[in-house]
Design a protein around this motif. Structure first.
Motif, PDB file in Angstrom:
ATOM      1  N   GLY A 233      31.977  35.354  33.292  1.00  0.00           N
ATOM      2  CA  GLY A 233      33.079  36.307  33.130  1.00  0.00           C
ATOM      3  C   GLY A 233      33.920  36.481  34.373  1.00  0.00           C
ATOM      4  O   GLY A 233      34.857  37.290  34.390  1.00  0.00           O
ATOM      5  N   ALA A 234      33.603  35.706  35.432  1.00  0.00           N
ATOM      6  CA  ALA A 234      34.324  35.881  36.701  1.00  0.00           C
ATOM      7  C   ALA A 234      35.767  35.395  36.622  1.00  0.00           C
ATOM      8  O   ALA A 234      36.640  35.890  37.320  1.00  0.00           O
ATOM      9  CB  ALA A 234      33.596  35.135  37.818  1.00  0.00           C
ATOM     10  N   ALA A 235      35.999  34.404  35.778  1.00  0.00           N
ATOM     11  CA  ALA A 235      37.339  33.812  35.710  1.00  0.00           C
ATOM     12  C   ALA A 235      38.235  34.601  34.753  1.00  0.00           C
ATOM     13  O   ALA A 235      38.582  34.133  33.678  1.00  0.00           O
ATOM     14  CB  ALA A 235      37.243  32.349  35.286  1.00  0.00           C
ATOM     15  N   GLU A 236      38.603  35.787  35.182  1.00  0.00           N
ATOM     16  CA  GLU A 236      39.488  36.601  34.346  1.00  0.00           C
ATOM     17  C   GLU A 236      40.942  36.210  34.582  1.00  0.00           C
ATOM     18  O   GLU A 236      41.354  35.989  35.715  1.00  0.00           O
ATOM     19  CB  GLU A 236      39.288  38.090  34.660  1.00  0.00           C
ATOM     20  CG  GLU A 236      37.891  38.590  34.327  1.00  0.00           C
ATOM     21  CD  GLU A 236      37.760  40.093  34.547  1.00  0.00           C
ATOM     22  OE1 GLU A 236      38.767  40.797  34.344  1.00  0.00           O
ATOM     23  OE2 GLU A 236      36.669  40.531  34.929  1.00  0.00           O
ATOM     24  N   PRO A 237      41.740  36.134  33.518  1.00  0.00           N
ATOM     25  CA  PRO A 237      43.141  35.742  33.673  1.00  0.00           C
ATOM     26  C   PRO A 237      43.961  36.824  34.362  1.00  0.00           C
ATOM     27  O   PRO A 237      43.552  37.982  34.446  1.00  0.00           O
ATOM     28  CB  PRO A 237      43.610  35.541  32.231  1.00  0.00           C
ATOM     29  CG  PRO A 237      42.699  36.410  31.412  1.00  0.00           C
ATOM     30  CD  PRO A 237      41.380  36.396  32.111  1.00  0.00           C
ATOM     31  N   GLY A 238      45.123  36.413  34.856  1.00  0.00           N
ATOM     32  CA  GLY A 238      46.014  37.362  35.515  1.00  0.00           C
ATOM     33  C   GLY A 238      47.381  36.743  35.722  1.00  0.00           C
ATOM     34  O   GLY A 238      47.690  35.684  35.162  1.00  0.00           O
ATOM     35  N   GLU A 239      48.172  37.379  36.572  1.00  0.00           N
ATOM     36  CA  GLU A 239      49.546  36.945  36.776  1.00  0.00           C
ATOM     37  C   GLU A 239      49.701  36.120  38.054  1.00  0.00           C
ATOM     38  O   GLU A 239      49.033  36.360  39.050  1.00  0.00           O
ATOM     39  CB  GLU A 239      50.477  38.162  36.886  1.00  0.00           C
ATOM     40  CG  GLU A 239      50.587  38.974  35.607  1.00  0.00           C
ATOM     41  CD  GLU A 239      51.436  40.220  35.789  1.00  0.00           C
ATOM     42  OE1 GLU A 239      52.021  40.677  34.796  1.00  0.00           O
ATOM     43  OE2 GLU A 239      51.512  40.737  36.932  1.00  0.00           O
ATOM     44  N   ILE A 240      50.605  35.146  37.981  1.00  0.00           N
ATOM     45  CA  ILE A 240      51.069  34.446  39.183  1.00  0.00           C
ATOM     46  C   ILE A 240      52.391  35.101  39.565  1.00  0.00           C
ATOM     47  O   ILE A 240      53.345  35.115  38.781  1.00  0.00           O
ATOM     48  CB  ILE A 240      51.273  32.944  38.922  1.00  0.00           C
ATOM     49  CG1 ILE A 240      49.949  32.303  38.484  1.00  0.00           C
ATOM     50  CG2 ILE A 240      51.807  32.250  40.182  1.00  0.00           C
ATOM     51  CD1 ILE A 240      50.075  30.838  38.102  1.00  0.00           C
ATOM     52  N   VAL A 241      52.412  35.690  40.772  1.00  0.00           N
ATOM     53  CA  VAL A 241      53.545  36.513  41.183  1.00  0.00           C
ATOM     54  C   VAL A 241      54.162  35.963  42.462  1.00  0.00           C
ATOM     55  O   VAL A 241      53.449  35.584  43.394  1.00  0.00           O
ATOM     56  CB  VAL A 241      53.081  37.978  41.426  1.00  0.00           C
ATOM     57  CG1 VAL A 241      54.255  38.876  41.772  1.00  0.00           C
ATOM     58  CG2 VAL A 241      52.355  38.512  40.210  1.00  0.00           C
ATOM     59  N   HIS A 242      55.494  35.914  42.499  1.00  0.00           N
ATOM     60  CA  HIS A 242      56.190  35.533  43.729  1.00  0.00           C
ATOM     61  C   HIS A 242      56.069  36.678  44.738  1.00  0.00           C
ATOM     62  O   HIS A 242      55.947  37.844  44.357  1.00  0.00           O
ATOM     63  CB  HIS A 242      57.667  35.250  43.435  1.00  0.00           C
ATOM     64  CG  HIS A 242      58.376  34.535  44.547  1.00  0.00           C
ATOM     65  ND1 HIS A 242      58.781  35.179  45.701  1.00  0.00           N
ATOM     66  CD2 HIS A 242      58.743  33.231  44.687  1.00  0.00           C
ATOM     67  CE1 HIS A 242      59.369  34.304  46.498  1.00  0.00           C
ATOM     68  NE2 HIS A 242      59.363  33.115  45.907  1.00  0.00           N
ATOM     69  N   ALA A 243      56.103  36.347  46.003  1.00  0.00           N
ATOM     70  CA  ALA A 243      56.001  37.374  47.045  1.00  0.00           C
ATOM     71  C   ALA A 243      57.107  38.418  46.925  1.00  0.00           C
ATOM     72  O   ALA A 243      56.952  39.553  47.402  1.00  0.00           O
ATOM     73  CB  ALA A 243      56.036  36.719  48.423  1.00  0.00           C
ATOM     74  N   ASP A 244      58.209  38.059  46.293  1.00  0.00           N
ATOM     75  CA  ASP A 244      59.303  39.027  46.119  1.00  0.00           C
ATOM     76  C   ASP A 244      59.124  39.906  44.884  1.00  0.00           C
ATOM     77  O   ASP A 244      59.977  40.737  44.573  1.00  0.00           O
ATOM     78  CB  ASP A 244      60.661  38.320  46.083  1.00  0.00           C
ATOM     79  CG  ASP A 244      60.818  37.374  44.875  1.00  0.00           C
ATOM     80  OD1 ASP A 244      60.011  37.469  43.924  1.00  0.00           O
ATOM     81  OD2 ASP A 244      61.762  36.549  44.890  1.00  0.00           O
TER      82      ASP A 244
END
Length: 380
Positions: A233-244
């Protein structure tokens, strides 16, 4: 009546090799096999020890992955051929507790761990070294490419003669007490070819055995796969976000990314190349940005092991060279101690991709001596 003093043997003891017991840490590879064979041929009382650290089948969750068994078999064959005793010690529990569990936790914490250093520090040069003492050995020898030299204040750690094989980055946490007991017979050799030539000379079956490239318990290079098995369960999805702040896409788990990574981000269609600049574990965000965001000048480190002649915190500054990754050459830096085991390192030339969990290793600027090192513990 004058005492009869024996000249120092090749391991530094004032007695004949036959009266000098040396435990050789044998991995089953060509390096440690050559060390054991050479010392046996020189007449030393050699005892070979191989550690069973992990079960490849369990690590990969598939049948037929018997590399660990092959290594033990190869070590045993060398011992039989050269005529010295060989023991296999089950260190699986120690290795799991001291190395693998921390590796998983570090990765889940967004760090980039170096488990080979922890293995040397917590298993080979701690528990195995104590076992060597229990066997009444005068010293322990390994196949590492590093040199031990006697200086004005005792044993010193120096880089290998072959810069391409040097393993100093992985051995910086060797303590003065351990260094007193350890021997590294291969450190002076000019190349790996010279080691293989010795293996041929002794007729060893491992003479042509390829070098291992990956972390031993991740033999297929798939770190994330091992982490998922250790921490379901460690590999939970999420967002790829630009530094801005822009959301550029989704990912399948922070554990699939490392600081400085460019390829395989899954955010195609952008004109400028982007790199992973931060892993935010709490929000499950992978933060990306331009390459210049990777440049780091000040690096905080802790858990410092100091091998200098005077106390680490006896000076306000140490002018040295440092490595912040094993594959990079030493760069000029200033270390400013905060305590006996913590410091800030200022890099004279900013480095890219400096990541928590990596080591920062110190080198004397005017020779090959290693002055110790510490662990990078958070972004600057």
């Amino acid at each position: 009546m004058a005492l009869d003093t024996h000249p120092l043997n090749s391991l530094g003891f004032a007695k004949p090799p036959a009266e000098t017991r040396v435990v050789v840490a044998m991995s089953g590879g060509v390096d440690s096999s050559v060390v054991a064979a050479q010392l046996a041929e020189e007449g030393y009382d050699v005892v070979g020890v191989t550690l069973q650290l992990y079960d490849h089948g369990a690590a990969l969750a598939k049948k037929g992955a018997c590399c660990a068994g092959i290594d033990i078999h190869d070590a045993r064959r060398v011992a039989e051929q050269m005529g010295f005793p060989h023991y296999v010690l089950d260190y699986e529990n120690i290795f799991r507790d001291a190395v693998i569990e921390e590796f998983a936790d570090s990765y889940l914490g967004g760090a980039t761990p170096v488990p080979c250093i922890r293995c040397n520090e917590r298993v080979k040069f701690k528990d195995l070294l104590e076992t060597a003492r229990d066997l009444d050995a005068d010293c322990m020898a390994t196949g590492h490419y590093i040199q031990r030299k006697i200086g004005a204040h005792g044993p010193e750690l120096h880089c290998a003669a072959d810069a391409g094989r040097d393993q100093s980055y992985f051995l910086f946490s060797t303590t003065p007490e351990q260094l007193d007991y350890l021997r590294f017979p291969l450190g002076h050799l000019p190349s790996k070819a010279a080691t293989r030539a010795l293996a041929e000379k002794y007729g060893l079956s491992v003479a042509d055995k390829p070098d291992s490239q990956d972390i031993c318990f991740v033999p297929d290079g798939n770190y994330a796969g091992v982490i998922e098995k250790l921490r379901p369960g460690a590999a939970e999805p999420g967002e790829i976000v630009h530094a801005d702040g822009r959301v550029l896409g989704r990912h399948t788990g922070v554990i699939h990314y490392t600081i400085g990574q460019r390829r395989g981000l899954g955010i195609g269609g952008l004109t400028d190349p982007l790199y992973v600049v931060k892993l935010d574990v709490d929000t499950r965000r992978v933060v990306v940005g331009p390459k210049d965001m990777l440049a780091t000048r000040v690096v905080p480190i802790r858990e410092i092991n100091w091998l200098g002649d005077s106390p680490f915190d006896s000076q306000k500054e140490w002018h040295v060279s440092v490595k912040v990754r094993s594959t990079r050459p030493p760069r000029e830096a200033i270390i400013r101690p905060l305590s006996a085991t913590a410091a800030q390192v200022e890099l004279m030339t900013p480095e890219e991709g400096v990541s928590p969990g990596q080591a920062c290793v110190f080198y004397q600027t005017d020779n090959s001596r290693i002055l110790g090192g510490g662990w990078i513990w958070r972004g600057a």
